[in-house]
Design a protein around this motif. Structure first.
Motif, short mmCIF file in Angstrom:
data_model
loop_
_atom_site.label_atom_id
_atom_site.label_comp_id
_atom_site.label_asym_id
_atom_site.label_seq_id
_atom_site.Cartn_x
_atom_site.Cartn_y
_atom_site.Cartn_z
N UNK A 81 0.86 -1.18 0.00
CA UNK A 81 0.00 0.00 0.00
C UNK A 81 0.89 1.24 0.00
N UNK A 82 0.78 2.08 -1.02
CA UNK A 82 1.61 3.28 -1.08
C UNK A 82 1.42 4.15 0.17
N UNK A 83 2.52 4.67 0.68
CA UNK A 83 2.47 5.54 1.85
C UNK A 83 2.52 4.81 3.18
N UNK A 84 2.41 3.48 3.16
CA UNK A 84 2.43 2.70 4.40
C UNK A 84 3.82 2.16 4.74
N UNK A 85 4.83 2.55 4.02
CA UNK A 85 6.18 2.07 4.28
C UNK A 85 6.35 0.63 3.86
N UNK A 86 7.58 0.17 3.93
CA UNK A 86 7.87 -1.20 3.53
C UNK A 86 7.78 -2.19 4.66
N UNK A 87 8.14 -1.72 5.88
CA UNK A 87 8.15 -2.62 7.03
C UNK A 87 8.13 -1.81 8.32
N UNK A 88 7.91 -2.50 9.43
CA UNK A 88 7.83 -1.90 10.75
C UNK A 88 8.86 -2.63 11.61
N UNK A 89 9.82 -1.90 12.16
CA UNK A 89 10.94 -2.50 12.87
C UNK A 89 11.02 -2.07 14.33
N UNK A 90 11.71 -2.87 15.13
CA UNK A 90 12.30 -2.43 16.38
C UNK A 90 13.78 -2.32 16.04
N UNK A 91 14.37 -1.15 16.23
CA UNK A 91 15.78 -0.98 15.89
C UNK A 91 16.49 -0.13 16.94
N UNK A 92 17.80 -0.03 16.81
CA UNK A 92 18.62 0.72 17.74
C UNK A 92 18.28 2.21 17.68
N UNK A 93 18.20 2.83 18.83
CA UNK A 93 17.86 4.25 18.91
C UNK A 93 19.07 5.13 18.67
N UNK A 94 18.84 6.27 18.03
CA UNK A 94 19.88 7.28 17.94
C UNK A 94 19.53 8.46 18.84
N UNK A 95 18.49 8.27 19.68
CA UNK A 95 18.07 9.32 20.59
C UNK A 95 16.98 10.22 20.03
N UNK A 96 16.70 10.10 18.76
CA UNK A 96 15.68 10.94 18.13
C UNK A 96 14.45 10.13 17.79
N UNK A 97 13.44 10.80 17.21
CA UNK A 97 12.21 10.10 16.82
C UNK A 97 12.46 9.17 15.64
N UNK A 98 11.54 8.23 15.46
CA UNK A 98 11.61 7.31 14.32
C UNK A 98 10.54 7.71 13.31
N UNK A 99 10.53 7.03 12.17
CA UNK A 99 9.52 7.28 11.14
C UNK A 99 8.38 6.27 11.27
N UNK A 100 8.08 5.86 12.51
CA UNK A 100 6.99 4.92 12.74
C UNK A 100 7.42 3.62 13.37
N UNK A 101 8.71 3.41 13.49
CA UNK A 101 9.22 2.19 14.12
C UNK A 101 9.30 2.38 15.63
N UNK A 102 9.81 1.37 16.31
CA UNK A 102 10.10 1.44 17.73
C UNK A 102 11.61 1.38 17.85
N UNK A 103 12.20 2.27 18.65
CA UNK A 103 13.64 2.23 18.83
C UNK A 103 13.99 2.10 20.31
N UNK A 104 15.03 1.34 20.58
CA UNK A 104 15.50 1.07 21.94
C UNK A 104 17.00 1.23 21.98
N UNK A 105 17.54 1.41 23.21
CA UNK A 105 18.99 1.43 23.30
C UNK A 105 19.50 0.05 22.87
N UNK A 106 20.71 0.02 22.33
CA UNK A 106 21.22 -1.20 21.70
C UNK A 106 21.33 -2.37 22.68
#
Length: 65
Positions: A20-45
């Motif tokens: 679906x256009x505009x819905x992104x390719x995937x949804x991740x939990x990934x390492x945080x850089x301290x800033x906001x994400x584009x819809x994912x969840x981020x945590x300290x490494x």
């Protein structure tokens, strides 16, 4: 932290299988850089690595506050 460092460790939580256009390719939990994400969840490494060691293949991940 560069964008590549945010994905040093990552877990795929969902994929836009319908492409679906505009819905992104995937949804991740990934390492945080301290800033906001584009819809994912981020945590300290360190926390993310602990979770990855605990997860089992096929696990369903629920996000709650």
């Amino acid at each position: 932290m560069c964008a590549a460092a945010q994905y040093a460790h990552a877990v795929v939580m969902g994929v836009n299988k319908a492409r679906v256009p505009g819905n992104g390719g995937a949804f991740f939990v990934h390492t945080s850089d301290g800033g906001p994400t584009a819809g994912c969840v981020s945590l300290d490494d360190d926390t993310l690595v602990k979770i990855m060691r605990w997860l089992q293949p096929g696990a369903l991940i629920a996000v709650a506050k």
